[in-house]
Structures are given as structure tokens and as C-alpha cells.
Design an enzyme around this catalytic site. Structure first.
Site, PDB file in Angstrom:
ATOM      1  N   SER A 136       1.259  -1.226  -0.080  1.00 29.76           N
ATOM      2  CA  SER A 136       0.465  -0.013  -0.192  1.00 29.76           C
ATOM      3  C   SER A 136       1.048   1.322   0.282  1.00 29.76           C
ATOM      4  O   SER A 136       0.421   2.534   0.169  1.00 29.76           O
ATOM      5  CB  SER A 136      -0.283   0.265   1.468  1.00 29.76           C
ATOM      6  OG  SER A 136      -1.942  -0.690   0.965  1.00 29.76           O
ATOM      7  N   LYS A 139       0.137   3.648  -3.077  1.00 28.90           N
ATOM      8  CA  LYS A 139      -1.088   4.703  -2.957  1.00 28.90           C
ATOM      9  C   LYS A 139      -0.652   5.780  -2.610  1.00 28.90           C
ATOM     10  O   LYS A 139      -0.974   7.066  -2.852  1.00 28.90           O
ATOM     11  CB  LYS A 139      -1.853   4.458  -1.330  1.00 28.90           C
ATOM     12  CG  LYS A 139      -3.206   3.089  -2.023  1.00 28.90           C
ATOM     13  CD  LYS A 139      -4.090   2.594  -0.850  1.00 28.90           C
ATOM     14  CE  LYS A 139      -5.436   2.002  -1.072  1.00 28.90           C
ATOM     15  NZ  LYS A 139      -3.818   0.147  -0.710  1.00 28.90           N
ATOM     16  N   SER A 196      -5.479   3.884   3.933  1.00 28.54           N
ATOM     17  CA  SER A 196      -4.744   3.120   3.190  1.00 28.54           C
ATOM     18  C   SER A 196      -6.501   2.013   2.390  1.00 28.54           C
ATOM     19  O   SER A 196      -6.573   0.844   2.136  1.00 28.54           O
ATOM     20  CB  SER A 196      -4.375   1.857   4.154  1.00 28.54           C
ATOM     21  OG  SER A 196      -3.333   1.790   3.063  1.00 28.54           O
ATOM     22  N   LYS A 311       3.217   7.042   4.931  1.00 31.88           N
ATOM     23  CA  LYS A 311       2.163   5.077   3.696  1.00 31.88           C
ATOM     24  C   LYS A 311       2.768   4.425   4.165  1.00 31.88           C
ATOM     25  O   LYS A 311       4.060   3.940   4.809  1.00 31.88           O
ATOM     26  CB  LYS A 311       2.424   5.935   2.800  1.00 31.88           C
ATOM     27  CG  LYS A 311       0.978   4.813   2.491  1.00 31.88           C
ATOM     28  CD  LYS A 311      -0.819   5.023   3.005  1.00 31.88           C
ATOM     29  CE  LYS A 311      -1.990   3.945   2.436  1.00 31.88           C
ATOM     30  NZ  LYS A 311      -1.370   2.701   3.230  1.00 31.88           N
TER      31      LYS A 311
END
Length: 380
Positions: A136, A139, A196, A311
Site C-alpha cells: 500500500s 497509494k 489505506s 504511509k
């Protein structure tokens, strides 16, 4: 005619000749003076013209010289201006985390890049240029491309069952947006970055490009623009795909770029946001919480270091991943930590130890949890 008359006549002739001679000489003198005056005037004119020419030449020379100096300065500036997207430079003081006696046994991540953003240098790492699956962390690039292509934060899109139905089967993390209801770009951005949300990623792809495939092409075009030579995306969600890969160094570069965009920075730096969109669990608006900040706020902060944004990521193939952006001692840093086994806490502990070691403003107080567990021992 007698002698006297002759003498008088000769005297008159003589005087007349003298008068004529005097007049002749006067004419000659005036002529000479006129000639001399004309010559003098010509000389003065020549000198004046030469002076003007010299003056103009001097102006032209100075102008040309100034132009050359300006061009030289511009060339020098061009030569010294570094590309802001350039890859971080290696330094002689680089620390190999895999062999460093203070860190080798304490760091969980298999692939790490510690970037000094201020100096654009790679100051520490562990296999920073080997390929990783970013999970993720993908992203962050999804956020960048979406922010650069959405028309308005109030723009809306409607998700259909065929868009996101498979996400739950794949156990993907979702923000919780409902099928069939308009969702604003702003809600999607926060839904993408904080919890997320894979549903938010697909919603942004549909909004900006009409399909995931077209959006992924935009993501890879952005990689080319940023000079990323070992990064490729296959979807906007980060769900595992053999063709979705990057490196710790290049993931850090993506994060560095995102933080130069004010909207991306604001979204990635937010702890909690309430979306206007509603679902069955949140009838007054969906409460979105950052998976990163929920893990570091409280007693897990580093004295003298502020983690500004980040993140998280996880898939079975990628294992636990984390990319963060921090400030310390007037400098800025990015750490990308990927491939950590165990729990998601391991990447958090890695970041604590790495920022304590390399952060310019770290105070040396250590990181000791309220439970008494020592993550970073205080300096002796």
C-alpha cells in the site's frame, strides 16, 4: 613735361602700386585665414565625430561585455542548479545498516533507504536498490497522480459493485464508501491515504482516467517523469502483482516528491478526517483515521524528531512496509523500510531507531514505552 611733373607722376604711380600691393596682400591674408579657419573647423568636426564613435563603441563594448557576463552567469546557474527530482547521491559516510554494529541486530526491514532530503543524499541503507513489492505504499503515487489530475475537490464519482466487489474477497483494506452514492474527490483522497482504502484508490482511478488501466498508465508515465528506472505499477491499490515493484530508494523519492505538493502533504500529514460520505457504521459521516499516526502518537514519539507524514503497507509477499517523512534539527528526511517480518510494529520500531541514529536534532532521551519497554535506549 618737365622734371618736376615727371617726379610727381612717378610718385603717384608708386603710391598707387603700394596701395594695390597692400590690398593684394590683405586679400591673400584673408584667404589664408579663411583656409585655416576651414581646416580648423574640419579638424574640430573630425575630432567630435571620432569622440561620438568612440563613445558609442564603448557603450556597445560595455553592453556586449555585460551581455556576456549575464550569459555566463546564467550558464553557471544552469550548471549549479540541481534537478529537484534527482536520485539521492551516495556519500562516503554512508552507513550499511546490515553491518553496522549498533543497528544490524535491531532492524527488522530487509530493504531500507534513509534519505537526507535537505542535502539529497542517501546517508544509510540496507539493500536500497533491490526490487521490493511496495504493497500500500503504492497509494502515495496514486495520491500524486490523482491530485495532479482531479478538476476539483468537490468533483464526484459513483462506485459500482463491479468496481469494488472483488476487494472484499481479496481482504483489501477499504475506507467504507458505499456503492451507488456520489463520493467527492476530497473524501476519496483522505480515504486513500489514512485508512489505506483500496475502494478510494479505484474511485480516484475511475474519476481521473475512466479506468484502472488508463490510470496505471498515468502512474507509470509519472515514474518516467521522475526519473525512476526501477519502479513499475500494475494497479492503484498496491494489491500484489508481479509487475508492481520499486526499490527502497525510489519509494523514498516518490514520498519526497509527494511532500512538495501542498495537497498531498496535507492529506499525508492528517491524523483524522471525517468524510461527508456516509455508511451504515457512520451515519453522520465516515471517520477516517491514519494507520500510521494511530501507531506513533502517545508514548512512541522520538524526542527532537517529528514524523510529519507517512504511509504503511502490507501484503504477504511484500511483508510489512513503511515510508515516512520527518523533520529534525532543521533538516528533512525520508525513510523507506520494506520487507519486515513479524507485526506492523516492527517497521515502527525500525523508524524510531533510524531517526534516533540519523536525525540531526535527536535529543538523546531515547524512546521508552509506558510499559517500560525500551525501544531506543537513552544516550549515556
Amino acid at each position: 613735361m618737365n622734371f618736376r611733373e615727371t617726379s610727381e607722376r612717378e610718385e603717384r604711380i608708386k603710391k598707387k602700386r603700394e596701395v594695390l600691393e597692400r590690398k593684394r596682400k590683405q586679400k591673400i591674408t584673408r584667404f589664408i585665414m579663411i583656409i585655416l579657419a576651414a581646416i580648423l573647423l574640419i579638424v574640430v568636426l573630425i575630432l567630435a565625430i571620432k569622440g561620438l564613435v568612440d563613445k558609442d563603441s564603448d557603450k556597445v563594448s560595455k553592453k556586449a561585455k555585460k551581455s556576456v557576463e549575464v550569459q555566463t552567469t546564467e550558464v553557471a546557474e544552469e550548471e549549479t542548479t540541481e534537478d529537484p527530482n534527482a536520485a539521492p547521491k551516495d556519500v562516503e559516510s554512508y552507513v550499511d545498516i546490515a553491518t553496522d554494529p549498533e543497528l544490524a541486530a535491531k532492524i527488522f526491514g530487509k530493504h531500507i533507504a534513509v534519505i537526507d532530503v535537505t542535502d539529497n543524499t542517501l546517508i544509510a541503507g540496507k539493500s536500497p536498490d533491490e526490487r521490493i513489492y511496495p504493497a500500500s505504499m503504492t497509494k502515495v503515487m496514486t495520491l500524486i497522480v490523482a491530485v495532479e489530475h482531479i478538476q476539483s475537490l468537490d468533483q464526484t464519482v459513483v462506485l459500482e459493485q463491479e468496481d469494488i466487489g472483488h476487494l472484499y474477497a481479496e481482504d483489501a483494506s477499504c475506507a467504507g464508501f458505499k456503492v451507488g452514492e456520489p463520493i467527492t474527490a476530497k473524501d476519496l483522497l483522505y480515504g486513500l491515504a489514512l485508512p489505506s482504502g483500496a475502494d478510494a484508490a479505484i474511485g480516484l482511478a475511475k474519476m481521473c482516467a475512466g479506468s484502472q488501466e488508463a490510470f496505471v498508465q498515468m502512474m507509470n508515465d509519472k515514474c518516467t517523469e521522475l526519473g525512476l528506472t526501477n519502479t513499475h505499477f500494475a494497479n492503484p491499490t498496491g494489491l500484489h502483482d508481479e509487475n508492481l515493484y520499486t526499490t527502497a530508494r525510489e519509494m523514498a523519492m516518490i514520498m519526497r516528491y509527494a511532500m512538495r505538493n501542498e495537497t498531498c502533504k496535507e492529506v499525508l500529514s492528517t491524523y483524522q478526517y471525517t468524510a461527508a460520505a456516509k455508511n451504515d457504521y457512520y451515519p453522520d459521516g465516515i471517520v477516517l483515521v491514519s494507520t500510521l499516526f494511530s501507531r506513533i502518537y502517545g508514548d512512541r514519539e522520538i524526542p527532537g524528531v517529528t514524523i510529519v507524514a507517512g504511509k504503511t503497507g502490507y501484503t504477504q509477499e511484500a511483508m510489512h512496509c513503511l515510508v515516512t517523512y520527518a523533520t529534525s534539527g532543521g533538516k528533512e528526511y525520508v525513510i523507506c523500510d520494506a520487507g519486515a517480518e513479524g507485526t506492523y510494529w516492527n517497521t515502527i520500531w525500525d523508524n524510531m531507531r533510524l531517526y534516533a541514529r540519523f536525525g540531526a536534532g535527536y535529543t538523546g532521551e531515547g524512546v521508552v514505552l509506558s510499559s517500560g519497554e525500551v525501544i531506543v535506549p537513552p544516550a549515556k
